[in-house]
Design an enzyme around this catalytic site. Structure first.
Site, PDB file in Angstrom:
ATOM      1  N   PHE A  72     -17.614 -10.871  -7.842  1.00  0.00           N
ATOM      2  CA  PHE A  72     -17.750 -11.356  -6.581  1.00  0.00           C
ATOM      3  C   PHE A  72     -18.461 -12.704  -6.806  1.00  0.00           C
ATOM      4  CE2 PHE A  72     -13.936  -9.905  -4.090  1.00  0.00           C
ATOM      5  CZ  PHE A  72     -13.126  -9.159  -5.000  1.00  0.00           C
ATOM      6  N   THR A 118      -5.797  -0.476   7.491  1.00  0.00           N
ATOM      7  CA  THR A 118      -6.529  -0.555   7.795  1.00  0.00           C
ATOM      8  C   THR A 118      -7.143  -0.530   9.444  1.00  0.00           C
ATOM      9  OG1 THR A 118      -6.738  -2.710   5.760  1.00  0.00           O
ATOM     10  CG2 THR A 118      -8.327  -2.640   7.221  1.00  0.00           C
ATOM     11  N   GLY A 164     -14.066 -20.736  -5.724  1.00  0.00           N
ATOM     12  CA  GLY A 164     -12.897 -21.214  -5.694  1.00  0.00           C
ATOM     13  C   GLY A 164     -12.035 -21.939  -4.757  1.00  0.00           C
ATOM     14  N   VAL A 221       0.669  -1.152  -0.097  1.00  0.00           N
ATOM     15  CA  VAL A 221      -0.087  -0.009  -0.264  1.00  0.00           C
ATOM     16  C   VAL A 221       0.601   0.973  -0.492  1.00  0.00           C
ATOM     17  CG1 VAL A 221      -1.880   1.248   1.636  1.00  0.00           C
ATOM     18  CG2 VAL A 221      -1.952  -0.769   0.873  1.00  0.00           C
ATOM     19  N   LYS A 270      -7.092 -11.543   7.430  1.00  0.00           N
ATOM     20  CA  LYS A 270      -7.470 -11.158   8.459  1.00  0.00           C
ATOM     21  C   LYS A 270      -8.562  -9.277   9.556  1.00  0.00           C
ATOM     22  CE  LYS A 270      -3.915  -6.923   7.648  1.00  0.00           C
ATOM     23  NZ  LYS A 270      -4.903  -5.704   7.569  1.00  0.00           N
ATOM     24  N   ASN A 301     -14.730  -5.191   3.384  1.00  0.00           N
ATOM     25  CA  ASN A 301     -14.073  -6.156   3.105  1.00  0.00           C
ATOM     26  C   ASN A 301     -14.736  -6.770   3.203  1.00  0.00           C
ATOM     27  OD1 ASN A 301     -11.742  -5.403   1.631  1.00  0.00           O
ATOM     28  ND2 ASN A 301     -10.816  -5.908   2.941  1.00  0.00           N
ATOM     29  N   GLY A 358      -7.990 -15.403   0.173  1.00  0.00           N
ATOM     30  CA  GLY A 358      -7.058 -15.417   0.932  1.00  0.00           C
ATOM     31  C   GLY A 358      -6.337 -14.721   0.810  1.00  0.00           C
ATOM     32  N   CYS A 416      -5.322  -8.908   2.949  1.00  0.00           N
ATOM     33  CA  CYS A 416      -7.097  -8.320   3.382  1.00  0.00           C
ATOM     34  C   CYS A 416      -7.753  -9.636   4.067  1.00  0.00           C
ATOM     35  CB  CYS A 416      -7.395  -7.660   2.974  1.00  0.00           C
ATOM     36  SG  CYS A 416      -5.919  -6.242   2.620  1.00  0.00           S
TER      37      CYS A 416
HETATM   38  P1  NAD Z   1       3.082  -4.462   3.656  1.00  0.00           P
HETATM   39  O1  NAD Z   1       3.562  -5.576   5.012  1.00  0.00           O
HETATM   40  O2  NAD Z   1       3.402  -4.958   2.576  1.00  0.00           O
HETATM   41  O3  NAD Z   1       3.785  -2.997   4.615  1.00  0.00           O
HETATM   42  C1  NAD Z   1       3.749  -3.277   5.585  1.00  0.00           C
HETATM   43  C2  NAD Z   1       5.194  -2.265   5.772  1.00  0.00           C
HETATM   44  O4  NAD Z   1       5.551  -1.442   6.580  1.00  0.00           O
HETATM   45  C3  NAD Z   1       6.689  -2.971   5.926  1.00  0.00           C
HETATM   46  O5  NAD Z   1       7.396  -2.744   4.343  1.00  0.00           O
HETATM   47  C4  NAD Z   1       6.943  -3.031   7.194  1.00  0.00           C
HETATM   48  O6  NAD Z   1       8.387  -3.427   6.998  1.00  0.00           O
HETATM   49  C5  NAD Z   1       6.388  -1.215   7.099  1.00  0.00           C
HETATM   50  N1  NAD Z   1       6.411  -1.012   8.346  1.00  0.00           N
HETATM   51  C6  NAD Z   1       5.875  -1.743   9.671  1.00  0.00           C
HETATM   52  N2  NAD Z   1       6.298  -0.920  10.593  1.00  0.00           N
HETATM   53  C7  NAD Z   1       7.365   0.298  10.135  1.00  0.00           C
HETATM   54  C8  NAD Z   1       7.652   1.486  11.012  1.00  0.00           C
HETATM   55  N3  NAD Z   1       7.232   1.342  12.374  1.00  0.00           N
HETATM   56  N4  NAD Z   1       8.108   2.339  10.130  1.00  0.00           N
HETATM   57  C9  NAD Z   1       8.351   2.577   9.607  1.00  0.00           C
HETATM   58  N5  NAD Z   1       7.774   1.391   8.254  1.00  0.00           N
HETATM   59  C10 NAD Z   1       6.810   0.173   9.115  1.00  0.00           C
HETATM   60  O7  NAD Z   1       1.658  -3.949   4.758  1.00  0.00           O
HETATM   61  P2  NAD Z   1       0.616  -3.644   3.648  1.00  0.00           P
HETATM   62  O8  NAD Z   1      -0.153  -5.149   2.916  1.00  0.00           O
HETATM   63  O9  NAD Z   1       0.946  -2.939   2.175  1.00  0.00           O
HETATM   64  O10 NAD Z   1      -0.633  -3.369   4.421  1.00  0.00           O
HETATM   65  C11 NAD Z   1      -0.334  -2.193   4.688  1.00  0.00           C
HETATM   66  C12 NAD Z   1      -1.920  -1.843   5.329  1.00  0.00           C
HETATM   67  O11 NAD Z   1      -2.711  -1.226   4.666  1.00  0.00           O
HETATM   68  C13 NAD Z   1      -2.759  -2.649   6.473  1.00  0.00           C
HETATM   69  O12 NAD Z   1      -2.754  -2.639   7.330  1.00  0.00           O
HETATM   70  C14 NAD Z   1      -3.575  -3.093   5.015  1.00  0.00           C
HETATM   71  O13 NAD Z   1      -4.060  -4.199   5.554  1.00  0.00           O
HETATM   72  C15 NAD Z   1      -3.902  -2.378   4.498  1.00  0.00           C
HETATM   73  N6  NAD Z   1      -4.376  -2.702   3.014  1.00  0.00           N
HETATM   74  C16 NAD Z   1      -4.060  -3.445   1.958  1.00  0.00           C
HETATM   75  C17 NAD Z   1      -3.956  -3.616   0.814  1.00  0.00           C
HETATM   76  C18 NAD Z   1      -3.637  -4.832   0.359  1.00  0.00           C
HETATM   77  O14 NAD Z   1      -3.909  -5.201  -1.009  1.00  0.00           O
HETATM   78  N7  NAD Z   1      -2.009  -5.061   0.627  1.00  0.00           N
HETATM   79  C19 NAD Z   1      -5.566  -2.746   0.842  1.00  0.00           C
HETATM   80  C20 NAD Z   1      -5.773  -2.200   1.090  1.00  0.00           C
HETATM   81  C21 NAD Z   1      -5.666  -1.921   2.969  1.00  0.00           C
END
Ligand code: NAD
Length: 447
Positions: A250, A121, A254, A11, A264, A209, A258, A261
């Site tokens: 949707f 999130t 399948g 993100v 969790k 979600n 997984g 998102c």
């Molecule tokens: P991710 O694990 O890919 O990235 C999180 C990043 O945060 C990592 O690179 C980690 O090293 C970094 N991090 C952790 N603690 C830190 C700190 N104290 N300082 C600086 N960096 C730090 O996670 P993601 O998939 O990008 O998801 C991030 C958030 O966005 C989550 O809450 C997720 O639910 C939400 N989200 C994800 C998606 C998706 O499709 N992946 C979509 C919408 C929302």
């Protein structure tokens, strides 16, 4: 505008690159040094279509930079996005330790009035917790904003650039004006920015979600029932999806949902319900159905080649939890592979993007193939688990020749059962029975 994004994962990186693309000066910060070192050299830690170009161009033009120095990122920000991970805690609730640790730093290092945006999130009430932490050491006014992200991995850049809607939970005109300005370039075609209170914005992400996961589990149950009663879920899907109240997306059955998102977020929402003294019965069932569904492919393999899988060799096409990504977090492929290995089978897998990630997770527990056809050599069955485009039209003669037994288990309904029969392949898919349930004379009775 000077924007910093703390947390440079799926993100944070997309948000940072896209905001730089619209002319902002963006710093992306992360605690993982190797990730930041790579990004400085335009080496991306993830696979996401279109993202590499965006990162390279904006870095070259000086609008996008990367750092492990979180205090520097905070100090230069007018707007700070918190996009760190919020993994499930032991009880299923969202673990806010990363979000709150960033919040503690913000108060210490801010140098001006700023907007603090929770992009991660997070459950209702988190923006308040962040504000409390920031407030302990803040020397300048700050404004909270909850801006949940709805991007889909595999289409993340497009989703961010052309969002269906932008949800902004704000409590001040200052935050509202700043955020409206940031998002103006992304909603020029008229898609709305929906302003609301912060609690409602936080809840909106979980509700979205939760709803999507519900559709998936609902259709998976309908598919399983279709198999029992002799109906074809593809027809049922089309039949109901054309109803404008339902819509076509949707509705695909399948191997269970997984990714990082849905699993969790459903858990966290269920947990919020428990904390508020009300069980969320629908979502609890959605989770149960999904856990069962992840075992369906293993069941189908046993149906096809017998209960005893000891010593058998299975080819797997697809490891990522969905196409166009290398993300394997909570991927159904992991459940299947565990099931097969613990039954004494061996596995050879292929995925167009997730092999590096799979090697990292699975080591030498399974073999990896260079091409999808290579994975078939001496296999007793092929299981297709991720619907990558390149798996849609394989050369079935080649598939059949390479397999030891002509068995294909398709978790995504990519192939036509009739054609598979013509190829002499024993084909098992989702919600499309291969057994003729209606005897011909009975059909006459209905005519
Ligand atoms: P991710 O694990 O890919 O990235 C999180 C990043 O945060 C990592 O690179 C980690 O090293 C970094 N991090 C952790 N603690 C830190 C700190 N104290 N300082 C600086 N960096 C730090 O996670 P993601 O998939 O990008 O998801 C991030 C958030 O966005 C989550 O809450 C997720 O639910 C939400 N989200 C994800 C998606 C998706 O499709 N992946 C979509 C919408 C929302």
């Amino acid at each position: 505008m000077n924007i910093s994004v703390v947390g440079t994962g799926y993100v944070g990186l997309v948000v940072g690159a896209c905001l730089a693309e619209t002319g902002n000066d963006v710093i992306c910060a992360d605690v993982v040094e190797s990730k930041i070192d790579g990004l400085k050299r335009n080496i991306l830690p993830i696979y996401e279509p279109g993202l590499e170009d965006l990162v390279e161009r904006n870095q070259q033009d000086g609008r996008l930079s990367f750092t492990t120095d979180i205090s520097k990122a905070i100090a230069s920000a007018d707007v700070l996005f918190i996009a760190v991970g919020t993994p499930p805690d032991e009880d299923g609730s969202a673990d806010l330790q990363h979000v709150l640790s960033v919040a503690r730093e913000v108060g210490k290092h801010m140098t001006r009035e700023m907007v603090i945006v929770t992009k991660s999130t997070v459950p209702v009430g988190t923006a308040k917790k962040v504000a409390t932490e920031v407030g302990k050491s803040a020397r300048f006014p700050f404004h909270m904003c909850s801006n949940p992200e709805f991007l889909k991995e595999g289409a993340a850049v497009d989703d961010f650039m052309k969002p269906d809607r932008v949800v902004l939970g704000v409590a001040s005109a200052f935050a509202r004006d700043v955020m409206a300005e940031i998002y103006a370039p992304f909603v020029r075609t008229g898609n709305p920015i929906i302003f609301m209170d912060i609690a409602s914005a936080e809840m909106t992400k979980y509700a979205a979600n939760g709803m999507l996961a519900t559709r998936i589990s609902f259709m998976n149950e309908i598919a399983n029932l279709c198999e029992r009663v002799g109906a074809n879920v593809d027809m049922v899907r089309k039949g109901i999806g054309s109803d404008s109240r339902i819509g076509p997306s949707f509705l695909f059955p399948g191997p269970g949902y997984g990714g990082s998102c849905f699993p969790k977020d459903v858990k966290a929402l269920v947990r919020t319900g428990v904390e508020m003294g009300m069980g969320l019965q629908i979502l609890a069932a959605v989770e149960d159905v999904n856990e069962r569904q992840k075992l369906r492919l293993g069941e189908k393999i046993r149906e096809a080649i017998g209960e005893d899988l000891n010593g058998l060799h299975i080819a797997v096409w697809g490891l990522a939890f969905k196409p166009q990504t290398d993300d394997m977090r909570d991927a159904p492929s992991l459940t299947l592979i565990d099931d097969l290995l613990s039954a004494g089978a061996t596995v050879c897998a292929h995925d167009p993007a997730a092999m590096k990630e799979a090697r990292h997770r699975l080591g030498d527990r399974i073999q990896f193939a260079e091409t999808n056809y290579d994975a078939l050599t001496n296999a007793d069955a092929l299981v297709v688990i991720t619907d990558w485009n390149e798996y849609r039209h394989p050369d079935f003669n080649r598939v059949k020749d390479a397999l030891r037994r002509p068995v294909v288990v398709d978790g995504r309904n990519l192939y036509d059962p009739e054609k598979m029969r013509e190829h002499g392949i024993r084909y098992y898919s989702m919600g499309r029975t291969t057994v003729e349930h209606a005897a011909p004379e009975r059909v006459g009775e209905y005519a």
